[in-house]
Scaffold this motif. Structure first.
Motif, PDB file in Angstrom:
ATOM      1  N   MET A   4     -14.028   4.043  18.420  1.00 43.50           N
ATOM      2  CA  MET A   4     -14.284   3.945  16.994  1.00 43.50           C
ATOM      3  C   MET A   4     -13.650   5.151  16.306  1.00 43.50           C
ATOM      4  N   SER A   5     -12.932   4.895  15.212  1.00 40.74           N
ATOM      5  CA  SER A   5     -12.280   6.002  14.506  1.00 40.74           C
ATOM      6  C   SER A   5     -12.979   6.259  13.167  1.00 40.74           C
ATOM      7  N   ALA A   6     -12.710   7.413  12.617  1.00 35.93           N
ATOM      8  CA  ALA A   6     -13.301   7.790  11.339  1.00 35.93           C
ATOM      9  C   ALA A   6     -12.785   6.884  10.221  1.00 35.93           C
ATOM     10  N   THR A   7     -13.590   6.702   9.200  1.00 35.63           N
ATOM     11  CA  THR A   7     -13.194   5.896   8.049  1.00 35.63           C
ATOM     12  C   THR A   7     -12.132   6.656   7.257  1.00 35.63           C
ATOM     13  N   PRO A   8     -10.997   6.028   7.000  1.00 37.54           N
ATOM     14  CA  PRO A   8      -9.945   6.725   6.255  1.00 37.54           C
ATOM     15  C   PRO A   8     -10.325   6.892   4.785  1.00 37.54           C
ATOM     16  N   ILE A   9      -9.817   7.951   4.200  1.00 34.82           N
ATOM     17  CA  ILE A   9     -10.010   8.192   2.782  1.00 34.82           C
ATOM     18  C   ILE A   9      -9.318   7.085   1.995  1.00 34.82           C
ATOM     19  N   THR A  10      -9.858   6.755   0.842  1.00 35.60           N
ATOM     20  CA  THR A  10      -9.243   5.750  -0.010  1.00 35.60           C
ATOM     21  C   THR A  10      -7.882   6.261  -0.480  1.00 35.60           C
ATOM     22  N   ALA A  11      -6.887   5.421  -0.393  1.00 35.48           N
ATOM     23  CA  ALA A  11      -5.538   5.818  -0.809  1.00 35.48           C
ATOM     24  C   ALA A  11      -5.508   6.076  -2.312  1.00 35.48           C
ATOM     25  N   SER A  12      -4.822   7.138  -2.699  1.00 32.61           N
ATOM     26  CA  SER A  12      -4.703   7.467  -4.118  1.00 32.61           C
ATOM     27  C   SER A  12      -3.644   6.597  -4.785  1.00 32.61           C
ATOM     28  N   SER A  13      -3.789   6.441  -6.076  1.00 30.48           N
ATOM     29  CA  SER A  13      -2.775   5.767  -6.885  1.00 30.48           C
ATOM     30  C   SER A  13      -1.868   6.871  -7.406  1.00 30.48           C
ATOM     31  N   ARG A  14      -0.776   7.116  -6.728  1.00 29.01           N
ATOM     32  CA  ARG A  14       0.064   8.283  -6.997  1.00 29.01           C
ATOM     33  C   ARG A  14       0.856   8.133  -8.295  1.00 29.01           C
ATOM     34  N   TYR A  15       1.141   9.275  -8.898  1.00 29.62           N
ATOM     35  CA  TYR A  15       1.866   9.280 -10.167  1.00 29.62           C
ATOM     36  C   TYR A  15       2.610  10.597 -10.331  1.00 29.62           C
ATOM     37  N   ILE A  16       3.463  10.657 -11.333  1.00 24.88           N
ATOM     38  CA  ILE A  16       4.095  11.913 -11.717  1.00 24.88           C
ATOM     39  C   ILE A  16       3.540  12.295 -13.088  1.00 24.88           C
ATOM     40  N   ASN A  17       3.476  13.599 -13.386  1.00 22.39           N
ATOM     41  CA  ASN A  17       2.897  14.063 -14.644  1.00 22.39           C
ATOM     42  C   ASN A  17       3.642  13.591 -15.895  1.00 22.39           C
ATOM     43  N   PRO A  18       4.984  13.644 -15.935  1.00 21.87           N
ATOM     44  CA  PRO A  18       5.661  13.210 -17.165  1.00 21.87           C
ATOM     45  C   PRO A  18       5.306  11.769 -17.517  1.00 21.87           C
ATOM     46  N   GLY A  19       4.946  11.575 -18.773  1.00 23.23           N
ATOM     47  CA  GLY A  19       4.600  10.241 -19.250  1.00 23.23           C
ATOM     48  C   GLY A  19       3.149   9.865 -19.012  1.00 23.23           C
ATOM     49  N   VAL A  20       2.392  10.683 -18.274  1.00 22.83           N
ATOM     50  CA  VAL A  20       0.996  10.376 -17.966  1.00 22.83           C
ATOM     51  C   VAL A  20       0.066  11.473 -18.483  1.00 22.83           C
ATOM     52  N   THR A  21       0.278  12.700 -18.029  1.00 20.95           N
ATOM     53  CA  THR A  21      -0.596  13.818 -18.378  1.00 20.95           C
ATOM     54  C   THR A  21      -0.502  14.118 -19.872  1.00 20.95           C
TER      55      THR A  21
END
Length: 162
Positions: A1-18
């Motif tokens: 049995m293996s550890a539960t993986p972390i939820t995958a992030s929804s990756r982005y770049i800062n320009p146009g978002v932040t």
């Protein structure tokens, strides 16, 4: 049995978002209101570069006589020296008008955009310096460097209000 993986992030770049907003008044930095945000000034489009804007903790050594290993514990928390480079205007109609030296307020950084439910950071600040570097070679647009003293504990992981 293996550890539960972390939820995958929804990756982005800062320009146009932040998004970055400067507000003169926020009653509770851990729970700003939509009115306080809207009363601020969105400076996002004028930011050429950002430096700092993170908190960090120094680790403190905790040696003891019973071991050759030196453990550590988290120590005092502080914020890095922080600044923005804003685009300069030949006539001075730029960030210098909004943020002269000594101005106090709050820098709000909406890392995932100004979207209700997403996270933001709020830094209580005072403008410590306003400088205009000169690019002799003319390879970059003129900027105004504005440095901030972070005056108290920033609020992190604050939900963006509706």
């Amino acid at each position: 049995m293996s550890a539960t993986p972390i939820t995958a992030s929804s990756r982005y770049i800062n320009p146009g978002v932040t998004k970055i907003v400067f507000a003169t008044a926020v009653a509770n930095k851990s729970a700003p209101t939509r009115g306080e945000i809207n009363a601020g000034t969105d400076v996002t489009r004028e930011v050429q570069n950002a430096d700092g804007w993170v908190t960090e903790s120094k680790n403190v050594d905790t040696p003891d006589l019973d071991s050759e290993f030196t453990g550590k514990i988290p120590g005092r928390t502080s914020a890095e020296d922080s600044s923005f480079a804003f685009y300069a205007d030949e006539a001075g109609a730029d960030a210098r008008q909004l943020l002269p030296r000594g101005t106090s307020g709050f820098v709000m950084i909406f890392d995932g955009g100004d979207v209700p439910g997403r996270k933001m950071r709020i830094f209580p600040v005072r403008v410590s310096s306003v400088g205009m570097p000169i690019d002799i070679e003319g390879g970059d647009a003129a900027v105004v460097n504005i440095a901030f003293a972070i005056t108290s504990v920033p609020a992190e992981n604050v939900a963006v209000p509706a």
